[in-house]
Motif scaffolding. Structure first.
Motif, PDB file in Angstrom:
ATOM      1  N   UNK A 121       0.766  -1.235   0.000  1.00 28.55           N
ATOM      2  CA  UNK A 121       0.000   0.000   0.000  1.00 28.55           C
ATOM      3  C   UNK A 121       0.795   1.280   0.000  1.00 28.55           C
ATOM      4  N   UNK A 122       2.107   1.186  -0.160  1.00 31.62           N
ATOM      5  CA  UNK A 122       2.941   2.392  -0.181  1.00 31.62           C
ATOM      6  C   UNK A 122       2.663   3.218  -1.430  1.00 31.62           C
ATOM      7  N   UNK A 123       2.900   4.507  -1.322  1.00 28.18           N
ATOM      8  CA  UNK A 123       2.721   5.408  -2.463  1.00 28.18           C
ATOM      9  C   UNK A 123       3.836   5.181  -3.482  1.00 28.18           C
ATOM     10  N   UNK A 124       3.505   5.149  -4.785  1.00 27.13           N
ATOM     11  CA  UNK A 124       4.560   5.029  -5.805  1.00 27.13           C
ATOM     12  C   UNK A 124       5.613   6.125  -5.719  1.00 27.13           C
ATOM     13  N   UNK A 125       5.237   7.268  -5.143  1.00 27.09           N
ATOM     14  CA  UNK A 125       6.188   8.370  -5.031  1.00 27.09           C
ATOM     15  C   UNK A 125       7.208   8.142  -3.915  1.00 27.09           C
ATOM     16  N   UNK A 126       7.021   7.071  -3.153  1.00 27.76           N
ATOM     17  CA  UNK A 126       7.966   6.728  -2.095  1.00 27.76           C
ATOM     18  C   UNK A 126       8.744   5.442  -2.381  1.00 27.76           C
ATOM     19  N   UNK A 127       8.231   4.591  -3.238  1.00 28.99           N
ATOM     20  CA  UNK A 127       8.789   3.247  -3.375  1.00 28.99           C
ATOM     21  C   UNK A 127      10.043   3.167  -4.247  1.00 28.99           C
ATOM     22  N   UNK A 128      10.327   4.204  -5.026  1.00 26.91           N
ATOM     23  CA  UNK A 128      11.465   4.123  -5.933  1.00 26.91           C
ATOM     24  C   UNK A 128      12.634   5.008  -5.574  1.00 26.91           C
ATOM     25  N   UNK A 129      12.648   5.537  -4.371  1.00 31.71           N
ATOM     26  CA  UNK A 129      13.632   6.562  -4.015  1.00 31.71           C
ATOM     27  C   UNK A 129      15.062   6.048  -3.899  1.00 31.71           C
ATOM     28  N   UNK A 130      15.247   4.740  -3.838  1.00 35.62           N
ATOM     29  CA  UNK A 130      16.614   4.201  -3.736  1.00 35.62           C
ATOM     30  C   UNK A 130      17.005   3.379  -4.964  1.00 35.62           C
ATOM     31  N   UNK A 131      16.171   3.345  -5.978  1.00 35.98           N
ATOM     32  CA  UNK A 131      16.435   2.505  -7.140  1.00 35.98           C
ATOM     33  C   UNK A 131      17.486   3.077  -8.072  1.00 35.98           C
ATOM     34  N   UNK A 132      18.665   2.474  -8.082  1.00 33.52           N
ATOM     35  CA  UNK A 132      19.777   2.949  -8.917  1.00 33.52           C
ATOM     36  C   UNK A 132      20.155   1.947 -10.017  1.00 33.52           C
ATOM     37  N   UNK A 133      19.464   0.816 -10.059  1.00 32.49           N
ATOM     38  CA  UNK A 133      19.847  -0.237 -10.997  1.00 32.49           C
ATOM     39  C   UNK A 133      19.151  -0.055 -12.347  1.00 32.49           C
ATOM     40  N   UNK A 134      19.326  -1.034 -13.236  1.00 33.92           N
ATOM     41  CA  UNK A 134      18.989  -0.837 -14.642  1.00 33.92           C
ATOM     42  C   UNK A 134      17.565  -1.211 -15.036  1.00 33.92           C
ATOM     43  N   UNK A 135      16.702  -1.505 -14.054  1.00 37.67           N
ATOM     44  CA  UNK A 135      15.337  -1.902 -14.380  1.00 37.67           C
ATOM     45  C   UNK A 135      14.538  -0.841 -15.107  1.00 37.67           C
ATOM     46  N   UNK A 136      14.829   0.432 -14.865  1.00 39.30           N
ATOM     47  CA  UNK A 136      14.127   1.503 -15.581  1.00 39.30           C
ATOM     48  C   UNK A 136      14.568   1.559 -17.034  1.00 39.30           C
ATOM     49  N   UNK A 137      15.878   1.493 -17.265  1.00 40.59           N
ATOM     50  CA  UNK A 137      16.400   1.577 -18.630  1.00 40.59           C
ATOM     51  C   UNK A 137      16.016   0.368 -19.461  1.00 40.59           C
TER      52      UNK A 137
END
Length: 340
Positions: A121-137
């Motif tokens: 139930x966390x907000x999407x605006x809080x769940x990605x704040x530490x993501x530095x890996x290549x899953x976005x790219x």
């Protein structure tokens, strides 16, 4: 539909899957182990027995790289061409639940952590704040396929929205923006444009998008994706022997799951392959490290440069035989949204 824009969009989708499936068997193995086990990968192969991620995968099977690319395309289409962070987050969780992505070692570290938090139930605006890996790219190609390079701010807005839920850091957004910008610029190339002649042109758009994106998200300590990508391009153009080039890329730029390594490595491979999707997929598979993801990232650029006709039909047929892809329908819908 046979227009050149559609052909480039479809080519990008297929080349993501090509790079992903070709790199699947050697995924996350050190380069020395890849060389010792395979010698040289020259075709689709099954996952090796005992592999901690892809044991049991058949030759030509894609991984989460392609699946998340399809997921993001679906989120874009669901939003009618508007890229919305909440919609993307909903699609990420729905995809993970549908395929059982949270079981075993299927997900990358940033995505796994974010999806677990989103389920709670966390907000999407809080769940990605530490993501530095290549899953976005690795999944970002549809943003480039949707967005015009004429408005880089809007393109980066779309990239950021796609990154928020799992990779909302400056370096992850920057790496994704570099790829999306290059893909977007490649889609604009006219019919008959030779891929090798436009590598620098599309990368300049990617670099500009990446620089803008460094102002977005949580600021973290990380090397410049643009600077490291330019180093990778230099290696690709100055080392004549292919094996020496791959070793230098692996040793100097890196091939791990970090955005600062995998995105520049993909840029180097795309440059070395001169935009040829099959050549690039084979280079990625033999590199070592995060081979499937690097192959998918590089493939998205190569497919847009070469068009779908740049990917041999037998490889496209194999991908469709083994996987449920639906690229033609996705490409047609993104073609319409890009024109809207």
């Amino acid at each position: 539909m046979t227009d050149i824009t559609y052909d480039r969009i479809l080519g990008s989708f297929y080349a993501v899957a090509l790079g992903d499936a070709m790199g699947m068997p050697s995924e996350l193995w050190p380069r020395a182990r890849v060389l010792n086990h395979f010698g040289r990968i020259s075709e689709f192969l099954p996952g090796p027995d005992g592999h901690f991620v892809v044991d049991g995968y058949v030759a030509g099977q894609v991984t989460d790289d392609t699946q998340q690319t399809i997921m993001l395309a679906g989120a874009i289409i669901d939003g009618g061409g508007k890229v919305d962070a909440i919609t993307v987050a909903r699609h990420i969780v729905a995809w993970a639940d549908r395929v059982g992505a949270s079981e075993g070692n299927f997900l990358g570290p940033s995505s796994a952590k974010a999806i677990a938090a989103l389920r709670d139930g966390a907000s999407p605006w809080d769940t990605g704040k530490t993501g530095e890996t290549n899953g976005a790219a690795m999944r970002i190609a549809p943003i480039g396929l949707l967005s015009s390079p004429e408005n880089l701010k809007h393109l980066v807005d779309n990239v950021e929205a796609a990154c928020v839920a799992s990779h909302h850091t400056d370096v992850a957004i920057s790496g994704a923006a570099l790829i999306a910008g290059a893909v977007s610029a490649a889609v604009e190339l006219p019919k008959g444009a030779k891929a090798a002649d436009h590598i620098d042109d599309v990368l300049e758009v990617g670099y500009a998008a990446a620089s803008l994106a460094m102002q977005r998200g949580e600021h973290v300590v990380a090397a410049s994706v643009v600077a490291r990508s330019k180093l990778a391009v230099s290696l690709a153009r100055t080392i004549s022997d292919e094996t020496e080039f791959l070793q230098a890329l692996y040793d100097t730029v890196g091939a791990s799951v970090l955005t600062t390594e995998s995105v520049p490595a993909a840029v180097g491979l795309m440059t070395r392959a001169e935009g040829d999707p099959l050549r690039c997929a084979l280079l990625a598979a033999n590199l070592g490290g995060d081979t499937d993801t690097i192959g998918a990232i590089a493939g998205g650029m190569c497919g847009a440069l070469s068009t779908v006709t740049g990917i041999p039909a037998e490889f496209r047929d194999k991908l469709n035989d083994v996987n449920e892809l639906g690229f033609e329908e996705l490409a047609a819908k993104l073609r319409e949204l890009r024109s809207a």
